[in-house]
Scaffold this active site. Structure first.
Site, short mmCIF file in Angstrom:
data_model
loop_
_atom_site.label_atom_id
_atom_site.label_comp_id
_atom_site.label_asym_id
_atom_site.label_seq_id
_atom_site.Cartn_x
_atom_site.Cartn_y
_atom_site.Cartn_z
CE LYS A 10 -8.67 -4.95 0.26
NZ LYS A 10 -9.96 -5.02 1.02
CE1 TYR A 50 -10.37 0.37 2.30
CE2 TYR A 50 -8.40 -0.42 3.42
CZ TYR A 50 -9.35 -0.54 2.41
OH TYR A 50 -9.29 -1.61 1.53
CG ASN A 113 -12.02 -8.11 0.48
OD1 ASN A 113 -10.92 -7.56 0.54
ND2 ASN A 113 -13.15 -7.44 0.56
CG HIS A 116 -8.85 -0.98 -2.68
ND1 HIS A 116 -9.91 -0.56 -1.91
CD2 HIS A 116 -8.53 0.07 -3.48
CE1 HIS A 116 -10.21 0.70 -2.23
NE2 HIS A 116 -9.38 1.10 -3.17
CD GLU A 127 -9.41 4.49 -3.20
OE1 GLU A 127 -9.20 3.73 -4.17
OE2 GLU A 127 -10.35 4.34 -2.41
#
Ligand code: CDP
Ligand code: MG
Length: 140
Positions: A10, A50, A113, A116, A127
């Protein structure tokens, strides 16, 4: 069973110079990188990725974060790849993540975080196809 899963370093992971750190952990677990690219998602691309979370209170903030800088997208292949990647990542909230996981070691918050990983075979299919065409995923 051999599986494929999608992982993303990310924008916070890229900013913290953790691209190699993340890939190294996947490779050390025996997973193979079979597709890889860097891109900067638009807000709309992040919203599409998302979409399952579109009703959640964190959706707008999450998609702004995910489009705030470049990301590294990859497809990983191996035995139980989906579960392995989720274990190496750690829980969504770094405060709840197991010691030694990427999120426990490096994440600042539940939103930022670092990494993914697809959560099921169905989401992995969606995805991977969202970001990679068949010619960009390799046999090796
Ligand atoms: O990424 P993971 O599958 O562990 O979590 P998720 O529940 O699918 O949520 C997707 C992403 O939304 C998380 O990785 C966080 O970046 C973000 N999120 C958040 O900002 N606040 C929450 N309460 C839950 C998730
Ligand atoms: Mg998820």
């Amino acid at each position: 069973m051999t599986e494929r899963t999608l992982s993303i370093v990310k924008p916070d992971g890229v900013r913290k110079n953790l691209i190699g750190e993340v890939i190294k952990r996947f490779e050390e677990a025996g997973l193979k990188v079979v597709a890889l690219k860097m891109t900067h998602l638009t807000k709309q691309q992040a919203q599409g990725f998302y979409h399952v979370h579109r009703e959640r209170p964190f959706f707008d903030s999450l998609t702004s974060f995910m489009s705030s800088g470049p990301v590294v997208l990859m497809v990983l292949e191996g035995e139980e790849a989906i579960k392995k990647v989720r274990e190496i990542m750690g829980a969504t909230n770094p405060a709840d993540a197991e010691p030694g996981t990427i999120r426990k070691l490096f994440a600042d918050s539940i939103e930022e975080n670092i990494v993914h990983g697809s959560d099921s075979a169905e989401s992995a299919r969606f995805e991977i196809g969202y970001f990679f065409n068949a010619l960009e995923v390799f046999e090796r």
